[in-house]
Scaffold this motif. Sequence first.
Motif, mmCIF file in Angstrom:
data_model
loop_
_atom_site.group_PDB
_atom_site.id
_atom_site.type_symbol
_atom_site.label_atom_id
_atom_site.label_comp_id
_atom_site.label_asym_id
_atom_site.label_seq_id
_atom_site.Cartn_x
_atom_site.Cartn_y
_atom_site.Cartn_z
ATOM 1 N N GLY A 31 0.789 -1.253 -0.274
ATOM 2 C CA GLY A 31 0.086 0.078 -0.041
ATOM 3 C C GLY A 31 0.819 1.338 0.023
ATOM 4 N N ARG A 32 0.352 2.401 -0.405
ATOM 5 C CA ARG A 32 0.796 3.698 -0.317
ATOM 6 C C ARG A 32 0.001 4.571 0.363
ATOM 7 N NH1 ARG A 32 0.811 8.497 -2.864
ATOM 8 N NH2 ARG A 32 -1.032 7.778 -4.255
ATOM 9 N N ILE A 33 0.554 5.362 1.268
ATOM 10 C CA ILE A 33 -0.580 6.340 2.088
ATOM 11 C C ILE A 33 -0.775 7.325 1.478
ATOM 12 C CG2 ILE A 33 -0.522 7.870 4.212
ATOM 13 C CD1 ILE A 33 1.019 5.642 5.654
ATOM 14 N N GLY A 34 -1.943 8.038 1.255
ATOM 15 C CA GLY A 34 -2.425 9.011 0.535
ATOM 16 C C GLY A 34 -2.569 10.250 1.584
ATOM 17 N N ARG A 35 -3.590 11.031 1.055
ATOM 18 C CA ARG A 35 -3.967 12.074 1.695
ATOM 19 C C ARG A 35 -4.586 11.860 3.274
ATOM 20 N NH1 ARG A 35 -9.120 12.347 1.054
ATOM 21 N NH2 ARG A 35 -10.130 11.474 -1.015
ATOM 22 N N PRO A 36 -4.657 12.831 4.090
ATOM 23 C CA PRO A 36 -5.378 12.519 5.083
ATOM 24 C C PRO A 36 -6.715 12.659 4.959
ATOM 25 C CG PRO A 36 -3.778 14.220 5.448
ATOM 26 C CD PRO A 36 -3.840 13.779 4.011
ATOM 27 N N VAL B 46 -5.967 7.979 7.215
ATOM 28 C CA VAL B 46 -5.445 8.312 5.881
ATOM 29 C C VAL B 46 -6.157 7.549 4.995
ATOM 30 C CG1 VAL B 46 -3.035 9.305 6.937
ATOM 31 C CG2 VAL B 46 -3.593 6.692 6.362
ATOM 32 N N THR B 47 -5.797 7.962 3.792
ATOM 33 C CA THR B 47 -6.362 6.852 2.694
ATOM 34 C C THR B 47 -5.290 6.110 2.146
ATOM 35 O OG1 THR B 47 -5.450 8.739 0.961
ATOM 36 C CG2 THR B 47 -7.990 8.679 1.603
ATOM 37 N N VAL B 48 -5.410 4.985 1.785
ATOM 38 C CA VAL B 48 -4.193 3.970 1.273
ATOM 39 C C VAL B 48 -4.781 3.583 0.155
ATOM 40 C CG1 VAL B 48 -3.237 1.857 1.889
ATOM 41 C CG2 VAL B 48 -3.791 3.311 3.856
ATOM 42 N N GLU B 49 -3.765 3.672 -0.825
ATOM 43 C CA GLU B 49 -3.765 3.161 -2.165
ATOM 44 C C GLU B 49 -3.407 1.519 -1.882
ATOM 45 O OE1 GLU B 49 -1.046 3.251 -6.043
ATOM 46 O OE2 GLU B 49 -1.616 5.112 -5.279
ATOM 47 N N VAL B 50 -4.323 0.787 -2.250
ATOM 48 C CA VAL B 50 -4.105 -0.688 -1.880
ATOM 49 C C VAL B 50 -3.246 -1.451 -3.008
ATOM 50 C CG1 VAL B 50 -5.289 -2.869 -1.459
ATOM 51 C CG2 VAL B 50 -6.102 -1.089 -0.364
ATOM 52 N N LEU C 19 -9.749 2.663 1.014
ATOM 53 C CA LEU C 19 -9.615 1.948 2.237
ATOM 54 C C LEU C 19 -8.913 3.389 3.078
ATOM 55 C CD1 LEU C 19 -9.145 -0.200 4.033
ATOM 56 C CD2 LEU C 19 -6.799 -0.468 3.038
ATOM 57 N N LEU C 20 -9.606 3.468 4.431
ATOM 58 C CA LEU C 20 -9.158 4.446 5.155
ATOM 59 C C LEU C 20 -8.543 3.853 6.613
ATOM 60 C CD1 LEU C 20 -12.199 6.878 5.090
ATOM 61 C CD2 LEU C 20 -10.157 6.911 3.912
ATOM 62 N N VAL C 21 -7.349 4.133 6.761
ATOM 63 C CA VAL C 21 -6.540 3.587 7.874
ATOM 64 C C VAL C 21 -6.200 4.640 8.979
ATOM 65 C CG1 VAL C 21 -4.730 2.139 8.646
ATOM 66 C CG2 VAL C 21 -5.699 1.782 6.290
ATOM 67 N N SER C 22 -6.439 3.874 10.128
ATOM 68 C CA SER C 22 -5.980 4.671 11.336
ATOM 69 C C SER C 22 -4.806 4.044 11.926
ATOM 70 C CB SER C 22 -6.901 5.070 12.567
ATOM 71 O OG SER C 22 -8.025 5.980 12.051
ATOM 72 N N PHE C 23 -3.849 4.738 12.295
ATOM 73 C CA PHE C 23 -2.370 4.155 13.023
ATOM 74 C C PHE C 23 -2.084 4.584 14.243
ATOM 75 C CE2 PHE C 23 -1.418 3.985 8.176
ATOM 76 C CZ PHE C 23 -1.252 2.878 8.014
ATOM 77 N N ALA C 24 -1.795 3.743 15.027
ATOM 78 C CA ALA C 24 -1.504 4.061 16.372
ATOM 79 C C ALA C 24 -0.542 4.972 16.522
ATOM 80 C CB ALA C 24 -1.138 2.805 17.199
ATOM 81 N N GLY C 25 -0.943 6.087 17.302
ATOM 82 C CA GLY C 25 0.010 7.301 17.491
ATOM 83 C C GLY C 25 0.127 8.494 16.621
ATOM 84 N N VAL C 26 -0.770 8.188 15.439
ATOM 85 C CA VAL C 26 -1.071 9.103 14.732
ATOM 86 C C VAL C 26 -2.276 9.793 14.876
ATOM 87 C CG1 VAL C 26 -1.126 9.778 12.158
ATOM 88 C CG2 VAL C 26 0.229 7.867 12.806
ATOM 89 N N ALA C 27 -2.326 11.125 15.467
ATOM 90 C CA ALA C 27 -3.507 11.805 16.052
ATOM 91 C C ALA C 27 -3.298 13.242 15.316
ATOM 92 C CB ALA C 27 -3.380 11.903 17.425
ATOM 93 N N GLY C 28 -4.379 13.454 14.410
ATOM 94 C CA GLY C 28 -4.616 14.745 13.957
ATOM 95 C C GLY C 28 -4.105 14.792 12.435
ATOM 96 N N GLU D 255 -0.618 13.877 7.415
ATOM 97 C CA GLU D 255 -0.018 14.516 6.461
ATOM 98 C C GLU D 255 1.279 14.127 6.298
ATOM 99 O OE1 GLU D 255 0.413 16.070 3.017
ATOM 100 O OE2 GLU D 255 -1.555 16.255 3.560
ATOM 101 N N GLU D 256 1.973 13.987 7.329
ATOM 102 C CA GLU D 256 3.529 13.648 7.416
ATOM 103 C C GLU D 256 3.849 12.276 6.873
ATOM 104 O OE1 GLU D 256 5.822 14.454 10.938
ATOM 105 O OE2 GLU D 256 4.652 16.288 11.253
ATOM 106 N N LEU D 257 2.721 11.391 6.618
ATOM 107 C CA LEU D 257 2.818 9.913 6.313
ATOM 108 C C LEU D 257 2.446 9.922 4.698
ATOM 109 C CD1 LEU D 257 1.237 8.070 8.957
ATOM 110 C CD2 LEU D 257 3.556 8.361 8.915
ATOM 111 N N ARG D 258 2.065 10.914 4.244
ATOM 112 C CA ARG D 258 1.709 11.192 2.758
ATOM 113 C C ARG D 258 2.831 10.531 1.847
ATOM 114 N NH1 ARG D 258 -1.718 14.617 -0.874
ATOM 115 N NH2 ARG D 258 -2.572 15.594 1.016
ATOM 116 N N ASN D 259 2.449 9.450 0.975
ATOM 117 C CA ASN D 259 3.264 9.069 0.054
ATOM 118 C C ASN D 259 4.234 7.812 0.801
ATOM 119 O OD1 ASN D 259 2.398 10.245 -2.261
ATOM 120 N ND2 ASN D 259 3.633 12.089 -1.530
ATOM 121 N N THR D 260 4.138 7.574 1.921
ATOM 122 C CA THR D 260 4.947 6.486 2.736
ATOM 123 C C THR D 260 4.413 5.256 2.106
ATOM 124 O OG1 THR D 260 5.237 7.760 4.493
ATOM 125 C CG2 THR D 260 5.596 5.554 4.641
#
Length: 166
Positions: free
Chosen positions: A6-11, A18-22, A59-68, A73-78
């Motif tokens: 997957g690739r993390i997209g926009r918040p 975040v959105t995730v490109e599966v 697909l929308l995903v919430s990751f532990a410790g990523v609040a706000g 946004e810092e994860l975009r394109n990861t």
Amino acid sequence: MQLVVGRIGRPHGVRGEVTVEVRTDDPELRFAPGTSIVTDPAGKGPLVVESRRWHKGMLLVSFAGVAGRDAAEELRNTMLVIDSDEVPPPDDPDEFHDHQLIGLAVETASGEPVGEISDVLHHGQDLLVVRRRGADDALIPFVKALVPVVDVEAGRLVVDPPEGLL
């Protein structure tokens, strides 16, 4: 070898989702809550899936410790990656995962070397990208008529291209 699942997209929203490109056939398994996922770049992770849901085909995903939204946004394109050893081999002997094909030597039916598989593209029809020495890459449709032999164990793939394909 690492495989991108997957690739993390926009918040999405303001709570860190975040959105995730599966890029996996099994998103329910790969993005199950509690799953730890390695990232590329490595410094962004690993990330632990807190929750996931589908919204309008995305697909929308919430990751532990990523609040706000800012943290999201810092994860975009990861890129979200797994080790290829975690992927079981397909049940069908005529089905292959991309990582099994990349790196295979390509030769013609008469034994003439062509090059090496450098990528597999999925654009309606699967295409093998063959890196050739001293020539442009060749795109070969991955169909039995043109690729009669795939021998992963021997590290080779045989092509029977029509005139002009190579």
